[in-house]
Each structure stands twice: as structure tokens, then as C-alpha cells.
Write an enzyme that holds these catalytic residues in place. Structure first.
Site, PDB file in Angstrom:
ATOM      1  CB  ILE A  68      -0.980  -0.021   1.199  1.00 55.82           C
ATOM      2  CG1 ILE A  68      -1.966  -1.196   1.043  1.00 55.82           C
ATOM      3  CG2 ILE A  68      -1.741   1.308   1.298  1.00 55.82           C
ATOM      4  CD1 ILE A  68      -2.858  -1.456   2.235  1.00 55.82           C
ATOM      5  NE  ARG A 125      -6.551  -2.734  11.470  1.00 54.24           N
ATOM      6  CZ  ARG A 125      -6.883  -2.912  10.183  1.00 54.24           C
ATOM      7  NH1 ARG A 125      -6.986  -1.875   9.375  1.00 54.24           N
ATOM      8  NH2 ARG A 125      -7.124  -4.123   9.720  1.00 54.24           N
ATOM      9  CG  ASP A 146     -10.407   5.083   6.054  1.00 55.15           C
ATOM     10  OD1 ASP A 146     -11.584   5.492   6.022  1.00 55.15           O
ATOM     11  OD2 ASP A 146     -10.082   3.927   5.700  1.00 55.15           O
ATOM     12  CG  HIS A 158     -11.700   1.168   8.839  1.00 55.97           C
ATOM     13  ND1 HIS A 158     -11.145   0.552   9.930  1.00 55.97           N
ATOM     14  CD2 HIS A 158     -11.019   0.678   7.763  1.00 55.97           C
ATOM     15  CE1 HIS A 158     -10.187  -0.272   9.545  1.00 55.97           C
ATOM     16  NE2 HIS A 158     -10.090  -0.211   8.217  1.00 55.97           N
TER      17      HIS A 158
END
Ligand SMILES: O=CC(=O)O
Length: 331
Positions: A165, A248, A272, A296
């Protein structure tokens, strides 16, 4: 008469349409028990329904720990989470019981990187304030000085966690004219320059915090990364920084973030992920106009969620049959 060959599969939520249709059709020799309400399965229900399961297909909202594994029983062979992150799973407990753990790597890279870029641009260009102004009738005549943001041209971007990512984020941001990338992670990576298409340097955390105009958090939540971004870290950043977390919530020490925002130490923030999720509507985090919070939805496209649920099904079916998982967590 009971059929000793049958297996029990517990699925903890309704899946995207295509995968749900597969579940509804069923699989030979598998009894499916599913929590179909559109909210996380309550813990007591989870403990009850897990009993006797050979496989569990779960989500990142479901805590998989010793208590749950004990409630399931010794026949449990596989836990398949429809997520790439597995910080909700106590891996050591699974290993001790020889239970396989499947995840959904790769397929959510693009969608999550898209969301990261969305938040970088939204935070940098003050999207929340702009949209609020329009809705609240505060949009006056065009002004040369109103709602000025910052742009990526010639800037330095820091990526924390240069996995799939992180690389996908860097590649995307490169197209916006970023001059240089710096990154942090477990180790320097070979050949990333070619992949990213520009200058990228492995630096220590202090340098990353001090030199970056934009910081993107793309690493996993582990014991090492928990609360990595605390008040002290935020204090080292440029006070124009654009800070984005799509990984996270637990990687950020949220009270430290709130304090830094309160003291005007940060340019803008895009999140997010938070602690807890959902974030209570009275959280002070929501009171800062320069902080945008999404619920999220990093991987939240139909294509990606379908790909994730398909992998989660393949993982759990393989595990139930005692076969090697196509996507184990430790591949
Ligand atoms: O956050 C999403 C995931 O880990 O898949």
C-alpha cells in the site's frame, strides 16, 4: 442420524452480493451458520455460534482470542479474516492450537492507496471547510485569500510502512509533482526507486517527522507501531504538515493528536481509522475544521470488497479441508 463428515462454517456477517450468493448456494458437506445483521456480531453470540465450528470467516471487527478459540473447540482448523490487517487476532493463540489464519492481501492495495490520496488532497485543500462553507451559506464572493490550502508540487512526502500500500501511495503521489519521498519501516527496500518512479530514501523516524510536508501512515498495527505517533512525534513535524492515517487507529496516540491539533501544531489531518471505531460523535477530534475523518472505508469499493470476500471464502474452505490456504497470513 448425524453425518460425521459434515463441517461447520461460521460466517460473522453478510458478504458482498456475489460472495453471499455463493454462501447461499452452499458448499458440499458444509453447514453454514451466519450472523446476518448489519452490525458486528455481539461477543456472547459469537462465543455461542463458534461452538463446534471447523472454520470461521470473520471481519476486522471480530476479536479472535483464546476465549473465542476455547469456545469454538479443538476441531477448529481455520480462521479466515476478510481483511489484510489481523491485529484483531491473537496469532500466538492460533499457532499454539495449529489453527491456520488466512488474510486478503494484495486485492485491497489499489483501493486503500486511492483513499490515502483522497485524504491527502482533501486535507491539504481544506475540503471539509469548503464543503461546510457551501452548505452553511458562508460562501461569499470569490476571494484571493480564502481557504488557501497547499499543493504537492516539489514537496517531500514521508511514508511510514513501505509495503504494497505504501508503494502504491507513493506511485500515485509522484504524479502530483512530489519532489522526494522518504520512508520508514522494518528495513530499507531494494529497487523501490524504480517502482515509485522517483527519489526515495530510507531515513530514521526523526528525519521523516522533521522533513516531510506530508506524512502517510501505511504500516500494520503491531506492538512496535502501537501509539507510534504521540504528542512528541507530532511536535517534531512541520506545523504545515498534512498527516494522513489509513492504516489502523491504534498507531496514533489519539489524545496526543488531539492536543497537537488543539495547540495548532498541525497543518491538516486526514483519518480513515480511529480509536474506537465508530468514533463517538462527541469526540473532540471532530471539532477541528482541519481534521477530516472517514469511517474506515479504505478498501470500500464493490470490486475490492468482492475480491476480499472471495479470497476469504477460498481461504476458509481450504482450511476446512485441511489444505494449505491460498493466502495465509505468514506467506
Ligand atoms: O482495514 C482493512 C483491512 O485490514 O483489510
Amino acid at each position: 442420524m448425524t453425518d460425521l463428515q459434515r463441517s461447520k462454517l461460521l460466517v460473522t456477517r453478510t458478504l458482498p452480493q456475489l460472495s453471499q450468493a455463493r454462501l447461499d448456494k452452499g458448499f458440499d458437506g458444509v453447514d453454514i451458520v451466519q450472523w446476518k445483521e448489519d452490525r458486528a456480531i455481539p461477543r456472547q453470540e459469537f462465543l455461542k455460534l463458534a461452538k463446534g465450528a471447523d472454520g470461521i470467516l470473520c471481519l476486522l471487527t471480530d476479536k479472535i482470542d483464546a476465549e473465542l478459540l476455547d469456545a469454538a473447540g479443538p476441531q477448529l482448523k481455520v480462521v479466515s479474516t476478510m481483511s489484510v490487517g489481523y491485529d484483531h487476532v491473537t496469532v500466538s493463540e492460533l499457532e499454539a492450537r495449529k489453527i491456520a489464519l488466512g488474510i486478503t492481501p494484495g486485492v485491497l492495495t489499489e483501493a486503500t492507496a486511492d483513499t490515502t490520496v483522497l485524504l491527502v488532497l482533501s486535507a491539504a485543500r481544506r475540503l471539509r471547510e469548503g464543503v461546510d462553507a457551501v452548505i452553511q451559506g458562508k460562501w461569499g464572493t470569490w476571494s484571493p485569500t480564502w481557504l488557501l490550502g497547499s499543493q504537492l508540487t516539489d514537496k517531500t512526502v514521508g511514508i511510514v510502512g513501505l509495503g504494497r500500500i505504501g508503494v502504491a501511495v507513493a506511485k500515485r503521489l509522484k504524479a502530483f509533482g512530489v519532489q522526494k519521498f522518504v520512508y520508514q519501516g522494518t528495513r530499507p527496500k531494494k529497487d523501490v526507486e524504480k517502482e515509485v518512479g522517483g527519489e526515495i530514501e530510507f531515513v530514521d523516524m526523526d528525519r521523516l517527522l522533521k522533513e516531510s510536508d506530508v506524512i502517510c501512515v501505511c504500516c500494520a498495527l503491531t506492538d512496535k507501531t502501537k501509539n507510534m505517533f504521540d504528542y512528541e512525534a507530532f511536535s517534531k513535524m512541520k506545523n504545515s504538515v498534512v498527516f494522513v492515517n489509513t492504516a489502523r487507529g491504534g498507531i496514533v496516540e489519539q489524545n496526543g493528536l488531539i492536543r497537537a491539533l488543539r495547540e495548532g501544531k498541525l497543518g491538516s489531518v486526514g483519518l480513515d481509522v480511529t480509536v474506537p471505531e465508530p468514533l463517538p460523535t462527541d469526540s473532540e477530534l471532530l471539532s477541528f475544521p482541519n481534521c477530516i475523518v472517514l469511517p474506515h472505508i479504505g478498501s470500500g469499493t464493490l470490486e475490492t470488497r468482492t475480491a476480499m470476500s472471495e479470497i476469504a471464502i477460498e481461504n476458509v474452505l481450504s482450511g476446512i479441508k485441511g489444505e494449505r490456504l491460498p493466502h495465509p497470513h505468514d506467506a
